[in-house]
Scaffold this motif. Structure first.
Motif, PDB file in Angstrom:
ATOM      1  N   HIS A 200      15.351  20.056  49.718  1.00 59.53           N
ATOM      2  CA  HIS A 200      15.310  20.017  50.658  1.00 59.53           C
ATOM      3  C   HIS A 200      13.825  20.155  50.933  1.00 59.53           C
ATOM      4  O   HIS A 200      13.147  21.147  49.921  1.00 59.53           O
ATOM      5  CB  HIS A 200      16.147  20.851  51.893  1.00 59.53           C
ATOM      6  CG  HIS A 200      16.066  20.566  53.469  1.00 59.53           C
ATOM      7  ND1 HIS A 200      16.502  19.672  53.721  1.00 59.53           N
ATOM      8  CD2 HIS A 200      15.454  20.864  54.497  1.00 59.53           C
ATOM      9  CE1 HIS A 200      16.807  19.193  54.895  1.00 59.53           C
ATOM     10  NE2 HIS A 200      15.659  20.475  55.592  1.00 59.53           N
ATOM     11  N   MET A 201      13.081  19.298  52.123  1.00 56.24           N
ATOM     12  CA  MET A 201      11.401  19.977  52.001  1.00 56.24           C
ATOM     13  C   MET A 201      11.801  19.760  53.531  1.00 56.24           C
ATOM     14  O   MET A 201      11.536  19.946  54.058  1.00 56.24           O
ATOM     15  CB  MET A 201      10.615  18.912  51.355  1.00 56.24           C
ATOM     16  CG  MET A 201       8.579  19.187  51.802  1.00 56.24           C
ATOM     17  SD  MET A 201       8.416  18.100  50.995  1.00 56.24           S
ATOM     18  CE  MET A 201       8.689  17.325  49.712  1.00 56.24           C
ATOM     19  N   LEU A 202      10.110  21.471  54.454  1.00 53.30           N
ATOM     20  CA  LEU A 202       9.503  21.151  54.505  1.00 53.30           C
ATOM     21  C   LEU A 202       8.275  21.386  54.601  1.00 53.30           C
ATOM     22  O   LEU A 202       7.327  21.866  53.705  1.00 53.30           O
ATOM     23  CB  LEU A 202       9.535  22.654  55.811  1.00 53.30           C
ATOM     24  CG  LEU A 202      10.848  22.831  56.425  1.00 53.30           C
ATOM     25  CD1 LEU A 202      12.329  22.621  56.080  1.00 53.30           C
ATOM     26  CD2 LEU A 202      11.107  24.344  56.751  1.00 53.30           C
ATOM     27  N   LEU A 203       7.397  20.425  55.966  1.00 56.00           N
ATOM     28  CA  LEU A 203       6.136  19.583  55.664  1.00 56.00           C
ATOM     29  C   LEU A 203       5.621  20.412  56.555  1.00 56.00           C
ATOM     30  O   LEU A 203       5.377  20.217  57.747  1.00 56.00           O
ATOM     31  CB  LEU A 203       6.244  18.002  55.525  1.00 56.00           C
ATOM     32  CG  LEU A 203       4.637  17.571  54.924  1.00 56.00           C
ATOM     33  CD1 LEU A 203       4.190  18.275  54.058  1.00 56.00           C
ATOM     34  CD2 LEU A 203       4.793  16.269  55.122  1.00 56.00           C
ATOM     35  N   GLY A 213      13.840  17.487  55.748  1.00 57.79           N
ATOM     36  CA  GLY A 213      14.638  16.514  55.814  1.00 57.79           C
ATOM     37  C   GLY A 213      14.835  16.715  54.195  1.00 57.79           C
ATOM     38  O   GLY A 213      13.814  17.320  53.731  1.00 57.79           O
ATOM     39  N   PRO A 214      15.777  16.053  53.720  1.00 58.07           N
ATOM     40  CA  PRO A 214      16.523  15.638  52.470  1.00 58.07           C
ATOM     41  C   PRO A 214      14.641  15.005  51.255  1.00 58.07           C
ATOM     42  O   PRO A 214      14.588  14.455  51.549  1.00 58.07           O
ATOM     43  CB  PRO A 214      17.027  15.110  52.245  1.00 58.07           C
ATOM     44  CG  PRO A 214      17.896  15.367  53.807  1.00 58.07           C
ATOM     45  CD  PRO A 214      16.557  14.672  54.649  1.00 58.07           C
ATOM     46  N   LEU A 215      15.143  16.024  50.208  1.00 59.02           N
ATOM     47  CA  LEU A 215      13.718  15.809  49.061  1.00 59.02           C
ATOM     48  C   LEU A 215      13.742  13.818  48.511  1.00 59.02           C
ATOM     49  O   LEU A 215      12.247  13.772  49.280  1.00 59.02           O
ATOM     50  CB  LEU A 215      14.099  16.388  48.125  1.00 59.02           C
ATOM     51  CG  LEU A 215      12.416  15.943  46.817  1.00 59.02           C
ATOM     52  CD1 LEU A 215      11.508  17.584  47.291  1.00 59.02           C
ATOM     53  CD2 LEU A 215      12.867  16.760  45.947  1.00 59.02           C
ATOM     54  N   LEU A 216      14.567  13.875  49.124  1.00 56.25           N
ATOM     55  CA  LEU A 216      14.587  12.382  47.792  1.00 56.25           C
ATOM     56  C   LEU A 216      13.352  11.652  48.807  1.00 56.25           C
ATOM     57  O   LEU A 216      13.259  10.412  48.969  1.00 56.25           O
ATOM     58  CB  LEU A 216      15.767  12.108  47.610  1.00 56.25           C
ATOM     59  CG  LEU A 216      16.101  11.956  45.840  1.00 56.25           C
ATOM     60  CD1 LEU A 216      15.914  13.802  45.795  1.00 56.25           C
ATOM     61  CD2 LEU A 216      17.107  11.486  45.768  1.00 56.25           C
ATOM     62  N   GLN A 217      14.378  11.392  49.681  1.00 55.99           N
ATOM     63  CA  GLN A 217      13.287  10.477  51.465  1.00 55.99           C
ATOM     64  C   GLN A 217      12.656  11.404  51.509  1.00 55.99           C
ATOM     65  O   GLN A 217      11.827  10.460  52.060  1.00 55.99           O
ATOM     66  CB  GLN A 217      14.649  11.016  52.317  1.00 55.99           C
ATOM     67  CG  GLN A 217      16.345  10.680  52.581  1.00 55.99           C
ATOM     68  CD  GLN A 217      16.792  11.136  53.447  1.00 55.99           C
ATOM     69  OE1 GLN A 217      16.920  11.385  54.442  1.00 55.99           O
ATOM     70  NE2 GLN A 217      18.239  11.020  53.613  1.00 55.99           N
ATOM     71  N   MET A 218      11.927  12.391  51.465  1.00 55.72           N
ATOM     72  CA  MET A 218      10.779  12.785  51.837  1.00 55.72           C
ATOM     73  C   MET A 218       9.672  12.180  50.745  1.00 55.72           C
ATOM     74  O   MET A 218       8.534  12.095  51.466  1.00 55.72           O
ATOM     75  CB  MET A 218      10.593  14.410  52.222  1.00 55.72           C
ATOM     76  CG  MET A 218      12.359  15.629  52.963  1.00 55.72           C
ATOM     77  SD  MET A 218      10.777  14.731  55.259  1.00 55.72           S
ATOM     78  CE  MET A 218       9.162  16.284  54.829  1.00 55.72           C
ATOM     79  N   LEU A 219      10.528  11.973  50.234  1.00 55.68           N
ATOM     80  CA  LEU A 219       9.009  11.430  48.382  1.00 55.68           C
ATOM     81  C   LEU A 219       8.349  10.663  48.897  1.00 55.68           C
ATOM     82  O   LEU A 219       7.318   9.841  48.590  1.00 55.68           O
ATOM     83  CB  LEU A 219       9.269  11.884  47.245  1.00 55.68           C
ATOM     84  CG  LEU A 219       9.816  13.366  46.750  1.00 55.68           C
ATOM     85  CD1 LEU A 219      10.278  13.306  45.512  1.00 55.68           C
ATOM     86  CD2 LEU A 219       8.527  14.149  46.771  1.00 55.68           C
TER      87      LEU A 219
END
Length: 354
Positions: A200-203, A213-219
């Motif tokens: 998961h990532m917070l930008l 959101g989920p990392l794979l989507q954020m990238l």
């Protein structure tokens, strides 16, 4: 679940962040220097007494209008850039320092488990000055885990390490991802590290939450700067099928698509992440009949967006529900008359296994 809403003013800087972070896996805090990543960790740890708002940790109230638990009352493990080990104590005694803080009846992880998890068996008699940088960080992580935390906070744990030490410690961090039942908050400036470790990532941007959101989507979100950076990439979830006689490995990803990579010593059946840089993905309208590129996958063009380089465009591609990025020249886009919703083929020149 980690539920927080923080407001902190410090001179010209204001932190205004609210989120609900998953209660398991690794959440990456990502953004430019000074955006508030470390400050957020300090708020969660109770080190910022002037912060207003609330913090609910796995259903427990750690902070609200009526309550503020002091740092020593919060079940956290904190790992800094440097290991901060006690130099006069052996590895074993450094680890036991964390263990002694917790009554035996409340321990959720034992000394032997941590030693096994982090590969410390051969190091327990050594002093910190006899360890490599990566080994010291493994001991620091072990000491933090032996406090039996409800959350593990890691503030750029690889930043002070050289490339060899990073390569040494990374497999152990991946084991934390797979075997720990506690959430981990990871601060990092490296998109490669985040792609390899996080779920998961917070930008963050200027003390605010720009996206999460989920990392794979954020990238692969083209409305975010991650997809437009020099090292923009997508990550495919895959499984190792076999190792070939010519020193290649075969993977299978969503939809049954197969990938060949130049990689040895991966285990058939192992689940892996395949990181693919946007600059390593070319696009064709037909499968090439003669090419040195081994991986050719059928995709659909989802969108085409401008790129920071005026001569390039960025394509977002759909591979049976997983996204790829491709950075190509505007001339190639015009020559092929590429447009959203077209079917095409992604020619993948390079893959890195996470």
């Amino acid at each position: 679940m980690i539920d927080f809403d923080f407001h902190l003013e410090r001179g010209a800087f204001t932190l205004q962040l609210a989120s609900r972070i998953p209660g398991n896996g690794i959440t990456a805090l990502f953004g430019r220097s000074g955006c508030g990543k470390t400050t957020l960790l300090r708020c969660i740890a109770g080190l910022e007494r002037r912060v207003r708002g609330h913090l609910h940790m796995q259903g427990e109230v750690w902070q609200d209008q009526q309550c503020f638990l002091r740092p020593e009352q919060r079940a956290i493990g904190y790992v800094f850039q440097e290991g901060r080990l006690f130099p006069h104590l052996s590895v074993q005694r450094n680890l036991e320092y964390g263990l002694r803080r917790i009554p035996a009846s409340q321990r959720r992880i034992e000394f032997a488990e941590v030693v096994e998890l982090l590969g410390l068996r051969e190091l327990v008699k050594r002093l910190p000055n006899e360890l490599s940088g990566g080994q010291r960080q493994r001991v620091a992580i072990g000491r933090a885990l032996l406090t039996c935390p409800q959350v593990l906070l890691m503030d750029e744990p690889l930043a002070a390490l050289d490339a060899i030490s990073k390569a040494e410690i990374m497999p152990y961090l991946e084991r934390l991802h797979g075997e720990l039942a506690i959430p981990v908050l990871l601060v990092s400036h490296s998109l490669e590290e985040v792609s390899r470790l996080a779920d998961h990532m917070l930008l963050l941007d200027g003390g605010r939450l720009r996206a999460e959101g989920p990392l794979l989507q954020m990238l692969t979100r083209t409305d975010l700067p991650l997809a437009h950076s020099d090292n923009a990439s997508a990550v495919l979830e895959a499984k190792v099928l076999n190792n070939t006689d010519d020193h290649m490995s075969e993977l299978v990803c969503g939809g049954g698509h197969r990938l060949l990579i130049s990689r040895e010593n991966v285990v058939p059946g192992q689940e892996v992440r395949a990181r693919i840089l946007a600059r390593d993905v070319a696009v064709a309208l037909e499968p090439p009949t003669a090419s040195s590129v081994s991986n050719c996958l059928p995709v659909r063009i989802l969108e085409i967006s401008d790129d920071p380089h005026p001569g390039h465009v960025l394509l977002r591609l759909d591979l049976d529900g997983q996204a790829l990025l491709s950075r190509i020249t505007r001339r190639s886009r015009e020559r092929l008359a590429l447009a959203p919703d077209m079917k095409a083929y992604a020619l993948i020149k390079g893959i890195t296994l996470n």
